[in-house]
Design an enzyme around this catalytic site. Sequence first.
Site, PDB file in Angstrom:
ATOM      1  N   ASP A  52       0.849  -1.184   0.000  1.00 39.47           N
ATOM      2  CA  ASP A  52       0.000   0.000   0.000  1.00 39.47           C
ATOM      3  C   ASP A  52       0.897   1.249   0.000  1.00 39.47           C
ATOM      4  O   ASP A  52       1.785   1.363  -0.827  1.00 39.47           O
ATOM      5  CB  ASP A  52      -0.961  -0.063   1.196  1.00 39.47           C
ATOM      6  N   TYR A  84     -11.966   9.275  -1.730  1.00 44.48           N
ATOM      7  CA  TYR A  84     -11.353   9.477  -0.423  1.00 44.48           C
ATOM      8  C   TYR A  84     -10.023  10.223  -0.496  1.00 44.48           C
ATOM      9  O   TYR A  84      -9.705  11.031   0.377  1.00 44.48           O
ATOM     10  CB  TYR A  84     -11.198   8.147   0.318  1.00 44.48           C
ATOM     11  N   TYR A  98      -1.341  11.482   2.114  1.00 45.90           N
ATOM     12  CA  TYR A  98      -2.147  11.821   0.940  1.00 45.90           C
ATOM     13  C   TYR A  98      -2.071  13.320   0.640  1.00 45.90           C
ATOM     14  O   TYR A  98      -2.107  13.724  -0.528  1.00 45.90           O
ATOM     15  CB  TYR A  98      -3.601  11.418   1.175  1.00 45.90           C
ATOM     16  N   HIS A 137      -7.058  -6.384  -0.930  1.00 49.38           N
ATOM     17  CA  HIS A 137      -5.985  -5.401  -0.800  1.00 49.38           C
ATOM     18  C   HIS A 137      -4.997  -5.728   0.313  1.00 49.38           C
ATOM     19  O   HIS A 137      -3.791  -5.583   0.135  1.00 49.38           O
ATOM     20  CB  HIS A 137      -6.588  -4.019  -0.565  1.00 49.38           C
TER      21      HIS A 137
END
Length: 332
Positions: free
Chosen positions: A107, A156, A234, A299
């Site tokens: 990830d 998101y 992010y 995931h």
Amino acid sequence: MAAPEISHRSVAANGISIHVAEAGPEGGSRPAVLFVHGFPELWYSWRRQMEHLAARGYRCVAPDLRGYGGTTAPPDPSSYTVFHIVGDLIALLDALRLPKVFVVGHDWGAIVAWNLCLLRPDRVRALVNLSVAFMPRNPSVKPIDYFRRAYGDDYYVCRFQEPGFEAGFASFDLKRFFKMALIVQTTGSSAMSLEKMQASNKEIALPSWLSEEDISYLASVYARTGFAGGVNYYRCLDLNWELMAPWTGAKVQVPTKFIVGDADLAYHHPGVKSYIHKGGLKRDVPLLEEVVVIKGAGHFIQQERAQEISDHIYNYIKKFNTDLLTPKLSKL
């Protein structure tokens, strides 16, 4: 045979305190394996792989990344660029006197691992990355602009750009959140939507690979730390894009194995399958040796298919001549 013990300590590195989980022998001829976790995770995601490799003589090192768990969380969102995170890992390796390591990422940890290999290939013997393929810098579009065009403002990644968005996690039942987040297999704007997750009344049955104890551990840590650290990664996507301009077109020159589940949301982003299987990934990662697609896996693959992933990692890294002497770090 009893599983090797996982120990914990804090290490001062790169101006912060890094919580590190470790297993396996500190000495010996085999180099260490550095595990790099993603969001919303912790070192804990690697516990099974650590036990597996430590039992085979490898030293396993799994930090909580900057902003997570027991590691320092700087308040400024701009303190979470890939340069900060890669800098943390290099400083950690220096503090642990590990000149060269195998790296395993997942990830966001995969993104960090790609960049670690791009910026400091001299410190990496080989890479096993999970779920998130290398993303070469596109000089014509910033990442957030791309995500807005592809998925809309409710995606998101776009919502995380909003100042204070992480406060919304405080009103969430964190045990329920982690149950939903860790088994999600949806793509597009529904992924990691707090509003939709909170509105859902669906009963959640835990799969065999996820226990109530696992959920309680994650929920207890995040209840203490909050989510700002992870969200800030992010928020640095566009800043990373700006800072990485000198590396446009650069190749990842490290022996690599890439693993992804065919039910992973990251595998179904537009263009990803084509990039992985039609030469793009091999072009940008010339030493890519193997791509593994695991049928039916989602995931959080290192937890969902813990034994299978542990075997893939071990079978790959054992090929390398680990009896070679590695240079000692300078004491200067």
